[in-house]
Design an enzyme around this catalytic site. Structure first.
Site, PDB file in Angstrom:
ATOM      1  N   GLY A  95      91.835 134.586  51.565  1.00 27.28           N
ATOM      2  CA  GLY A  95      91.884 135.861  52.242  1.00 27.28           C
ATOM      3  C   GLY A  95      93.115 135.785  52.905  1.00 27.28           C
ATOM      4  O   GLY A  95      93.739 134.926  53.018  1.00 27.28           O
ATOM      5  N   CYS A  96      93.650 137.229  53.508  1.00 28.23           N
ATOM      6  CA  CYS A  96      94.860 137.228  54.131  1.00 28.23           C
ATOM      7  C   CYS A  96      95.121 138.575  54.609  1.00 28.23           C
ATOM      8  O   CYS A  96      94.254 139.485  54.310  1.00 28.23           O
ATOM      9  CB  CYS A  96      95.856 137.132  52.930  1.00 28.23           C
ATOM     10  N   ALA A  97      96.378 138.753  55.238  1.00 31.41           N
ATOM     11  CA  ALA A  97      96.863 139.764  55.686  1.00 31.41           C
ATOM     12  C   ALA A  97      98.094 140.023  54.881  1.00 31.41           C
ATOM     13  O   ALA A  97      98.991 139.002  54.720  1.00 31.41           O
ATOM     14  CB  ALA A  97      97.130 139.859  57.164  1.00 31.41           C
ATOM     15  N   HIS A 113     103.447 137.930  54.847  1.00 31.20           N
ATOM     16  CA  HIS A 113     101.970 137.381  54.477  1.00 31.20           C
ATOM     17  C   HIS A 113     101.383 136.341  55.296  1.00 31.20           C
ATOM     18  O   HIS A 113     102.153 135.453  55.957  1.00 31.20           O
ATOM     19  CB  HIS A 113     102.280 136.833  53.097  1.00 31.20           C
ATOM     20  N   ASN A 122      96.658 139.776  48.907  1.00 26.51           N
ATOM     21  CA  ASN A 122      95.355 139.736  49.636  1.00 26.51           C
ATOM     22  C   ASN A 122      94.297 139.964  48.775  1.00 26.51           C
ATOM     23  O   ASN A 122      94.114 141.040  48.194  1.00 26.51           O
ATOM     24  CB  ASN A 122      95.403 140.643  50.997  1.00 26.51           C
TER      25      ASN A 122
END
Lengths: 362, 501
Positions: free
Chosen positions: A11-13, A181, A208
């Site tokens: 998962g990510c931003a 990221h 993401n």
């Protein structure tokens, strides 16, 4: 454990901004934006892509390379000297940050292919460079080219993105477009090369999500000569964008219509001409469709594309103010750098937002 | 001679308390198992004639009948089984080749049953097909090499001829002759309603069924029965049948008793003559000859139809498929060794060929390694039993599957494996008019539509659970599979990981 040995979903931003006038700004803004979304990453990777940062070398490929040790540096430089004219080389400037540790050797080379080698290869210049990048990354142990475009660069590491930005002195770079990221991998890789953005030539991707079509996409793109060594979604997305846009000559909106294809029920409502094109793209490039959640920012020379998966299973917000366009996983990450936006919206699933520098062809 | 006596494998068990001597069983059994004894007002049966097709069981109004396995036994012997001994007695008395029908029933590993599917948890949402679009449409055919654009920059449609299917399933080849008119009509109408295709097999196409042309694959086999220009042009695709999973290396065989009336006319051969297809195509002795036949058929149909080449899964299947992918063919159909048949020599059916799962995985990998997977689509057949088998086959690399035995079961077949006798009590594998009438195509086609619609629903549920909302993203997606009870080598060939990895 390194990327490539196991498959790691994460998962990510993500965050990005571009000035359509081409005016350059410092990396400070994107750094502030991504730091707002601290909780969307877990300190296991982050990075930035910056466009327009090397105007003095804009005709040369800027290779950013991680080396495990001086032996790998030596064998990589030998390879580079055989294939490229190296105009300039240096360590990438960094500053010591307590939480950023185990850094590899980080070098930068401005190069242009040797005309004899290029001629002998019967490849166009970009294909030649891409092939050399694959060669180094798959054949030279301990050397990893993580950025290979012109007038752009990727900066990434293991850590939180705001620390990584300070580490690379991002605020000292000026560019017209930045992406960022912050990573939340569901595993514990300790390798810098596995952080994002992932880049090939001037294409860079921050992402993401977790694409459920991964292995179908990977096995397809590997058939066309790409080597997926990292087993990450971002890697395969980058290669497929490169394949569709550079090798097959699709436009970015056509590329989006392949990787986040409209549903058949939508296509059936289109005008006959449009319908034929979409049917064609879905038939010919069925194996390049991504399913599962994603929001991606694709940076390229002269522009930026933001795209959500066809169901919009990941958040992504776009804001506008004058010539500036902001895109982030959360609106807060935009408001922190520009509270007075003239327009804010959430693009629909599969609806690309393609921003180009003024005057560039759409 | 006493040594020729074979005790029946199955026993017809009749509950005399329930039997009302209505004689339904007697009328329904083409094998004449049941008999009414007027003087005692009782039904009796001759087990030796019973093929265990369950027609009488299914129609008995008082549930007085059941078929049970006989417990008569030879002295037990792990090496010389009763089956082996009985076959030996039969051959010693007849001097003939043993014949069987339907797919290989022997206890070989079923790889589909050793493969498990994935589902999403936390990191990636599963998708609910009741609430979100879930796409099962597939295209079969070659992909163009390059994108072409007109002066205005619009993409030009340069797609080679292809098939569009609403779901990744087709009915595989069963000839008119081996199965009945009503069975063919059921398949054709179901294919039309479902938006998929059925396959004529090698017996030609009855003129009544030309109207289902856009849902029809016409087959060209080594006997070339029923092949003429109108036939070739009547379907949506042409299939060159090189081999069949149930009997690799030999041609089809339809006994003269089944070559009657319309069947003789459709096959373009005299009534009562055996329709024996040569083992090879006598114009194909090598791969370059195949290319010539592919292009002859394309010439004959003005390059409007995709060409399918169907082969049996044999040891060297990957290399053969690689040759076919460069022959101009648009689709390769691979038939595994468990595939069905209307008649095949028992030894060939039970001992020749390889499982479809391994063949499919090997072919898909080889075509990708050689960079020619886009030249062709792959259709996998040879015992697809459920929607789970389909999902697994597609994840291994198939574009689509062929279904036949499952379709016949939907029409009433009980797998008694006696098709070669021509006395199918369910009206499927017979040409006896009174028996054919028992299969009502109006009901038959609806049952086929039901079955495939149900499978389509199940496929949507399964891929939705994986977080996939288009079947295209499942194709070759082997990370969605895990093996259990498999060796390293088997995992390597299947290209999948072990469960827990």
């Amino acid at each position: 454990m390194k990327e490539g040995q196991i498959r790691i979903p994460s998962g990510c931003a993500i965050s990005g901004l571009i000035d359509k006038s081409g005016k350059r700004m410092s990396g400070e803004a994107v750094l502030r934006s991504i730091s707002v979304m601290h909780d969307r990453s877990n300190g296991l990777g982050g990075g930035f892509a910056a466009y327009g940062i090397y105007p003095e070398y804009k005709d040369f490929y800027a290779l950013h390379i991680f080396y495990d040790n001086s032996a790998s540096k030596k064998s990589c430089e030998e390879f580079l000297e055989q294939h490229f004219d190296i105009i300039n080389l240096s360590k990438i400037p960094t500053r010591k940050i307590k939480v950023i540790t185990e850094e590899p050797l980080i070098w930068r080379y401005f190069v242009t292919p040797l005309p004899t080698k290029l001629g002998g290869s019967q490849l166009d210049e970009r294909e030649f460079v891409a092939k050399c990048v694959f060669r180094v990354n798959t054949r030279i142990d301990g050397a990893y080219i993580f950025s290979s475009g012109k007038n752009m660069g990727v900066f990434k590491a293991v850590g939180y993105p705001e620390d990584i930005g300070r580490f690379y002195r991002l605020e000292e770079y000026e560019g017209y477009c930045f992406t960022a990221h912050g990573r939340y991998p569901t595993n514990t890789p300790g390798w810098w090369g596995g952080a994002h953005p992932f880049a090939l030539l001037d294409y860079s991707v921050v992402h993401n999500g977790e694409i459920s079509s991964y292995d179908a996409n990977r096995r397809t793109i590997e058939m066309y000569g790409y080597k997926c060594t990292l087993q990450t979604d971002t890697e395969v997305i980058t290669y497929i964008v490169d394949y569709l846009h550079r090798k097959k000559g699709l436009t970015f909106s056509e590329t989006a219509a392949v990787i986040a294809a409209p549903f058949w029920q939508t296509i059936e409502r289109m005008t006959p001409e449009k319908r034929e094109t979409h049917e064609y793209l879905r038939n010919v490039f069925s194996a390049q469709l991504f399913t599962g959640p994603f929001s991606i920012l694709v940076g390229f020379e002269g522009g930026l594309m933001a795209l959500n998966d066809r169901l919009k299973l990941r958040s992504m917000v776009v804001g506008e103010k004058g010539d500036l366009v902001y895109i982030a996983s959360e609106e807060a990450a935009i408001r922190i750098i520009e509270p007075n936006l003239s327009r804010v919206w959430s693009p629909m699933g599969g609806e690309p937002v393609i921003v180009r520098l003024n005057g560039d062809e759409v | 001679m006493a040594v020729n006596f074979l005790y029946p494998d199955y026993e017809v068990s009749r509950n005399d308390d329930r039997c009302i001597a209505c004689r339904v069983c007697e009328r329904q059994c083409a094998n004449e198992v049941h008999e009414f004894l007027a003087d005692t007002n009782k039904m009796v049966s001759d087990d030796a004639k019973c093929v265990n097709c369950h027609r009488c069981v299914a129609l008995c109004p008082t549930r007085a009948l059941k078929i049970v396995k006989n417990n008569n036994t030879y002295k037990e012997n792990a090496n010389w089984s009763a089956k082996t001994m009985n076959e030996l007695y039969r051959q010693a008395s007849s001097g003939g080749v043993l014949l069987s029908s339907m797919g290989n029933p022997e206890n070989y590993p079923v790889y589909f049953d050793k493969i498990l599917l994935n589902a999403s948890q936390v990191t990636n949402p599963s998708i609910d097909p009741l609430r979100e679009p879930m796409e099962t449409r597939v295209f079969l055919g070659a992909k163009p090499q390059n994108i072409e654009r007109d002066e205005a920059g619009r993409i030009v449609n340069n797609l080679p001829p292809h098939l569009t299917l609403s779901m990744p399933m087709m009915f595989s080849a069963m000839s008119y002759g081996s199965i009945s008119y009503n069975a063919h009509e059921s398949l054709a109408r179901a294919a039309e309603e479902l938006g998929i295709l059925y396959n004529t097999g090698e017996g030609g196409l009855h003129e009544d069924f030309y109207c289902y042309g856009k849902n029809t694959i016409v087959q060209v086999a080594s006997g070339r029965f029923g092949v003429h220009p109108d036939y070739l042009n009547s379907g949506a695709a042409i299939e060159i049948k090189i081999g069949q999973g149930a009997k690799p290396g030999i041609g089809g065989h339809l006994p003269g008793e089944k070559i009657v009336g319309d069947i003789s006319r459709t096959r373009m051969i005299p009534e009562g003559s055996d329709a024996i297809s040569p083992a090879p195509h006598h114009d194909i002795y090598s791969i370059e000859d195949l290319r010539q036949l592919v292009f002859s058929l394309k010439e004959a149909t003005n390059y409007q139809k995709p060409i399918i080449v169907k082969i049996a899964a044999v040891h060297n299947v990957a290399a053969i498929a690689s040759g076919i992918a460069r022959s101009g063919a648009d689709i390769i159909a691979i038939d595994g060794f468990r595939g069905g048949t209307g008649a095949a020599p028992t030894r060939i059916r039970d001992h020749v060929g390889v499982p479809i799962e391994l063949a499919l995985a090997g072919v898909d990998k080889r075509l990708r390694d050689e960079g020619i997977r886009d030249n062709v689509s792959i259709v996998a057949g040879g015992s697809i039993r459920s929607s789970a088998d389909i999902v697994k086959a597609i994840a291994l690399g198939a574009d689509c599957v062929y279904i036949a035995t499952a379709a016949l079961i939907a029409l009433g077949c009980h797998l008694c494996r006696s098709c070669h006798t021509g006395k199918c009590n369910w009206g499927i594998a017979t040409q006896v008019p009174d028996l054919v009438k028992r299969l009502n195509p109006e009901i038959g086609y609806k049952r086929l539509v039901n079955l495939l619609t149900a499978w389509q629903h199940e496929i949507k549920e399964m891929i939705g659970g994986m977080g996939i909302n288009s079947i295209e993203s499942l194709k070759g997606n082997r990370l969605m599979l895990r093996g259990v009870g498999l060796s390293e080598k088997e995992l390597e060939i299947l290209g999948i990981k072990y469960a827990g990895e």
